[in-house]
Write a protein that holds these residues in place. Structure first.
Motif, mmCIF file in Angstrom:
data_model
loop_
_atom_site.group_PDB
_atom_site.id
_atom_site.type_symbol
_atom_site.label_atom_id
_atom_site.label_comp_id
_atom_site.label_asym_id
_atom_site.label_seq_id
_atom_site.Cartn_x
_atom_site.Cartn_y
_atom_site.Cartn_z
ATOM 1 N N ARG A 97 -23.104 -35.549 47.475
ATOM 2 C CA ARG A 97 -22.997 -34.354 48.319
ATOM 3 C C ARG A 97 -22.300 -34.663 49.634
ATOM 4 O O ARG A 97 -21.641 -33.794 50.200
ATOM 5 C CB ARG A 97 -24.383 -33.750 48.564
ATOM 6 N N LEU A 124 -20.981 -31.309 51.297
ATOM 7 C CA LEU A 124 -22.086 -30.346 51.281
ATOM 8 C C LEU A 124 -23.240 -30.792 52.172
ATOM 9 O O LEU A 124 -24.164 -30.031 52.418
ATOM 10 C CB LEU A 124 -22.577 -30.125 49.850
ATOM 11 N N PRO A 152 -16.339 -28.483 52.880
ATOM 12 C CA PRO A 152 -16.123 -28.717 51.446
ATOM 13 C C PRO A 152 -14.931 -27.964 50.881
ATOM 14 O O PRO A 152 -14.255 -28.456 49.974
ATOM 15 C CB PRO A 152 -17.428 -28.236 50.800
ATOM 16 N N THR A 211 -16.998 -30.605 42.315
ATOM 17 C CA THR A 211 -18.277 -31.102 41.833
ATOM 18 C C THR A 211 -18.732 -30.334 40.593
ATOM 19 O O THR A 211 -18.550 -29.126 40.519
ATOM 20 C CB THR A 211 -19.353 -30.946 42.926
#
Lengths: 255, 360
Positions: free
Chosen positions: B50, B55, B75, B82
């Motif tokens: 992440r 994120l 992001p 992802t």
């Protein structure tokens, strides 16, 4: 045998719910001013209704307030529910609980407190104060309806949208809004009906020059029920029937 | 791999309140490799993913991609995509719309979008399902849509967060092969997160074994399995038997270790000195079992068979040694050896070939 009983029970429930409305609709066509006896079919109460200027004005006022307050409450409430879901900020839980308190508090308390609030602010009661009051008591219903749907979502959905290149606004517009639509429509519908038939809060927060239907009917009924009111009620029943049906169809489409 | 890393993590740290999920972690990820972050749940592997995706925000350290810092980049501005564990398909959109979502945000040429979406669908073998809704798809198909939705954006690095864990065993094996195929066809870098060591071993070019926010060991699957650098890696990846002993003699690259009075020659990779306490590690399949002690001649540990588990291609034995330990042994069938089936309670001797052990 068991099955028959079950249907009988169901029929009783629905009859209990709908017989009063049905009777009211029937009497709106009754050619008699006072009596509860059937005197023959007439449409005169409907024509009288249309001719009744002040009553029609109150009716239109009610629709305008209901529409404006429900739309405002829906927009604010949806954004509020989204904020409660998406962001972590101090006092979040307390704020959410207060939303419930507004929803649970008795109308009379709310009416009086809003009236005092407007007086302190020096606002003259009228259409604007009425609108603000209606937005206030509709708002929690929208927040709760929308929040209950949004909290069932997979949190990763937001991350996925951002990961695929969406900005916060694009994510809200293309992902959250469509997914929330059934709840938003339900919240709006609830607000609209709540606003349309509110008596208590409206009684305190509107002024003498802005009359709305529930208050008008309330004052008229004190002089006895006129068949004209039956006709009006029948029209409103039809109206809500149409709204519910449309809302149902729209949400079904969205699923 | 001499080339420059495509993604470089330096001193990467992430704290959630007081919990340190990732602890000053350094990691280089190279162009085109299939890197797996392997570890138990809560070891910080998903957080690393992440962080790379943007994120989560870093508490300290630096992530760079193609040599430029990524720290503040949101992001939606990173050239990575992802695939999430829960797939998280958009339920109100068709398969086509799901996959086209990322493209539509960036470009408006409808023809090009349609072309790229159908290419992605071809790659994951889902052509013809464009107009289905996610709830009309099976788990495996949803997984493929999630993959297509990510790779259609042509990321430089694809991040996969336990994408197979929701699938049943059969389907998972099928998807492992599919994933490898897609990786080969695209030639982009895959960073894969899993807690399943079999999955990691069978798919990866390199594995980074993580524990408590740190990398315990990084290397090829063979290295990780056959030469674990510490007890955590040894225990986490596969089954292993551990014998405590001490070194009695050191000689060039080898040493002699005393285990319960038996003197075993071992390869001295650890460079232990005489008198050091060491642990000798052996995989179940590296242990030999014999009925009589002097058949192989060398040192052996004696014990008795506690349990015999017949598994088709192998027989697993649980043996309790006279010295007190319980060990697991896996015996492979081969045609000229038909006496592998031991009886419970039978007395046996165990040893292993020089060099098959690992000492720590």
């Amino acid at each position: 045998m068991k099955k028959t009983l079950r249907y009988l029970y169901l029929a009783c429930v629905y009859l209990f719910l709908y017989i009063p409305i049905l009777i009211l609709v029937i009497y709106s066509f009754n050619d008699s001013k006072y009596s509860t006896n059937w005197q023959g079919f007439t449409l005169s109460w409907y024509t009288q209704l249309i001719a009744d200027g002040p009553l029609m004005e109150a009716f239109v006022n009610s629709l305008v307030i209901a529409f404006a307050s429900s739309v405002s409450a829906t927009i604010l409430g949806t954004l509020g529910a989204f904020a409660f879901y998406r962001y972590r900020f101090p006092g979040r839980k307390v704020m959410y609980t207060f939303i419930y308190i507004v929803m649970m508090s008795p109308d009379i308390v709310m009416g009086i407190s809003l009236l005092m609030f407007f007086i302190i602010l020096g606002m003259e009661t009228g259409a604007l104060t009425l609108l603000l009051a209606h937005i206030t008591f509709c708002l929690p219903f929208v927040v709760v309806t929308v929040f209950s749907r949004i909290s069932g979502f997979d949190r990763n959905i937001i991350d996925v949208a951002k990961d695929l290149g969406a900005t916060e606004l694009q994510m809200f517009r293309h992902i959250m809004l469509p997914m929330l639509m059934p709840a938003i429509i339900a919240g709006w519908l609830l607000s609209f009906t709540l606003s349309l038939d509110d008596v208590v809060v409206s009684f305190f927060t509107t002024g003498p020059y802005f009359e709305i239907l529930p208050l008008k009917i309330y004052s008229m009924v004190r002089l006895g029920i006129k068949p004209e009111i039956n006709a009006l009620s029948a029209v409103m029943f039809l109206l809500s029937l149409i709204t519910v049906t449309v809302a149902h169809l729209v949400t079904k489409e969205n699923r | 791999m001499e080339s420059l890393p495509i993604v470089r993590l330096q001193g990467v740290t992430k704290r959630f309140d007081d919990v340190c999920a990732v602890d000053s972690l350094d990691l280089d990820i190279y162009q085109g490799e299939f890197l797996t972050l392997l570890g138990p749940s809560g070891c910080g592997k998903t957080t690393v993913l992440r962080l790379i995706a943007g994120l989560e925000t870093l508490s300290a350290g630096e992530i760079s991609m193609n040599g430029s810092r990524l720290n503040g980049t949101p992001p939606n501005k990173r050239n990575v995509n992802t695939v999430f564990q829960s797939y998280a398909l958009f339920p109100h959109m068709t398969v086509f719309e799901n996959i086209a979502f990322g493209l539509r945000l960036k470009q408006s040429d409808k023809q090009a979008i349609r072309h790229q979406v159908s290419e992605a669908l071809d790659l994951v073998k889902l052509s013809g399902l464009e107009n289905r809704r996610p709830h009309q798809l099976s788990g495996g198909q949803q997984q493929r849509v999630a993959m297509a939705r990510a790779i259609v954006n042509k990321p430089q690095v694809l991040l996969l967060d336990e994408p197979l864990s929701a699938l049943d065993y059969r389907l998972r094996q099928e998807m492992e092969i599919e994933l490898k195929r897609v990786h080969r066809q695209l030639g982009i870098t895959f960073v894969f997160v899993t807690h399943d060591q079999e999955e990691a071993i069978s798919m990866s070019d390199r594995i980074a074994v993580m524990n408590e926010g740190r990398v315990e060991q990084i290397g090829t699957p063979i290295k990780i399995y056959e030469e674990p650098e510490n007890m955590f890696v040894a225990r986490f990846v596969g089954e292993i038997n551990v014998f405590d002993g001490h070194v009695v003699n050191v000689n060039n690259g080898s040493a002699v270790v005393d285990i319960h009075g038996q003197l075993f020659p071992v390869q001295n990779r650890k460079k232990a000195g005489t008198g050091d306490k060491v642990r000798v590690l052996l995989r179940p399949e590296d242990i030999q079992v014999t009925r009589d002690a002097d058949k192989n001649g060398g040192p052996a540990l004696s014990g008795k068979v506690d349990e015999v588990i017949y598994k088709g291609k192998t027989v697993d034995l649980v043996i309790s040694l006279d010295a007190g330990e319980t060990i697991n042994v896996t015996q492979f069938f081969n045609e000229d050896q038909e006496d592998l089936v031991y009886g419970e309670g039978e007395r046996v001797h165990v040893d292993w070939l020089y060099g098959w052990e690992v000492i720590l």
